[in-house]
Write a protein that holds these residues in place. Sequence first.
Motif, PDB file in Angstrom:
ATOM      1  N   LYS A   2       0.766  -1.458  -0.075  1.00 46.91           N
ATOM      2  CA  LYS A   2      -0.251  -0.434  -0.458  1.00 46.91           C
ATOM      3  C   LYS A   2       0.707   1.146  -0.239  1.00 46.91           C
ATOM      4  CE  LYS A   2      -4.245   0.374   2.341  1.00 46.91           C
ATOM      5  NZ  LYS A   2      -4.644  -0.177   4.015  1.00 46.91           N
ATOM      6  N   LEU A   3       2.265   1.036   0.656  1.00 46.24           N
ATOM      7  CA  LEU A   3       3.365   2.376   1.136  1.00 46.24           C
ATOM      8  C   LEU A   3       3.484   2.805  -0.550  1.00 46.24           C
ATOM      9  CD1 LEU A   3       4.216   4.699   2.735  1.00 46.24           C
ATOM     10  CD2 LEU A   3       5.630   2.963   3.102  1.00 46.24           C
ATOM     11  N   LYS A   7       2.764   5.754  -2.254  1.00 42.48           N
ATOM     12  CA  LYS A   7       4.274   7.013  -3.107  1.00 42.48           C
ATOM     13  C   LYS A   7       3.996   7.329  -4.296  1.00 42.48           C
ATOM     14  CE  LYS A   7       7.161   5.493   0.905  1.00 42.48           C
ATOM     15  NZ  LYS A   7       8.132   6.570   0.843  1.00 42.48           N
ATOM     16  N   TRP A  43      -4.924  13.999   1.431  1.00 42.50           N
ATOM     17  CA  TRP A  43      -5.020  12.312   1.762  1.00 42.50           C
ATOM     18  C   TRP A  43      -4.138  11.481   1.277  1.00 42.50           C
ATOM     19  CZ3 TRP A  43      -6.696   8.556  -0.757  1.00 42.50           C
ATOM     20  CH2 TRP A  43      -7.643   6.837   0.294  1.00 42.50           C
ATOM     21  N   THR A  45      -1.339  12.161   0.709  1.00 40.14           N
ATOM     22  CA  THR A  45       0.339  12.932   0.295  1.00 40.14           C
ATOM     23  C   THR A  45       0.129  11.622   2.503  1.00 40.14           C
ATOM     24  OG1 THR A  45       0.125  14.752  -0.142  1.00 40.14           O
ATOM     25  CG2 THR A  45       1.379  14.560   1.713  1.00 40.14           C
ATOM     26  N   THR A  46      -0.851  12.363   3.132  1.00 40.85           N
ATOM     27  CA  THR A  46      -0.746  11.234   4.444  1.00 40.85           C
ATOM     28  C   THR A  46      -0.352   9.883   4.765  1.00 40.85           C
ATOM     29  OG1 THR A  46      -3.508  11.795   4.491  1.00 40.85           O
ATOM     30  CG2 THR A  46      -1.903  13.395   5.490  1.00 40.85           C
ATOM     31  N   ARG A  47      -1.051   9.968   3.445  1.00 42.80           N
ATOM     32  CA  ARG A  47      -0.950   7.611   3.755  1.00 42.80           C
ATOM     33  C   ARG A  47       0.245   7.357   2.857  1.00 42.80           C
ATOM     34  NH1 ARG A  47      -5.347   9.519   5.099  1.00 42.80           N
ATOM     35  NH2 ARG A  47      -7.060   8.624   5.598  1.00 42.80           N
ATOM     36  N   LEU A  49       2.977   8.773   3.432  1.00 48.48           N
ATOM     37  CA  LEU A  49       4.452   9.146   5.003  1.00 48.48           C
ATOM     38  C   LEU A  49       4.106   8.179   5.627  1.00 48.48           C
ATOM     39  CD1 LEU A  49       4.216  13.386   5.291  1.00 48.48           C
ATOM     40  CD2 LEU A  49       5.384  12.076   3.439  1.00 48.48           C
ATOM     41  N   ASP A  50       3.355   7.673   5.446  1.00 51.60           N
ATOM     42  CA  ASP A  50       3.487   6.262   7.147  1.00 51.60           C
ATOM     43  C   ASP A  50       4.028   5.761   6.480  1.00 51.60           C
ATOM     44  OD1 ASP A  50       1.209   7.717   7.737  1.00 51.60           O
ATOM     45  OD2 ASP A  50      -0.884   6.947   7.364  1.00 51.60           O
TER      46      ASP A  50
END
Length: 50
Positions: A2-3, A7, A43, A45-47, A49-50
């Motif tokens: 998912k990351l 990205k 939304w 961008t925050t995902r 960066l996790d």
Amino acid sequence: MKLVFFKFLAKMNRIILPSYSKKQLDLSKASRLQLAIIGWRYWITTRALD
């Protein structure tokens, strides 16, 4: 997995979608479409960066 996907989407956002911070857009005068684009970019961008 998912990351990597988020990205990739974040990079596509930078290429395709306009940057309203560079244009110094006033959020109180933004249209609904512009607010939707800002929300979508936030939304993703925050995902990414996790």
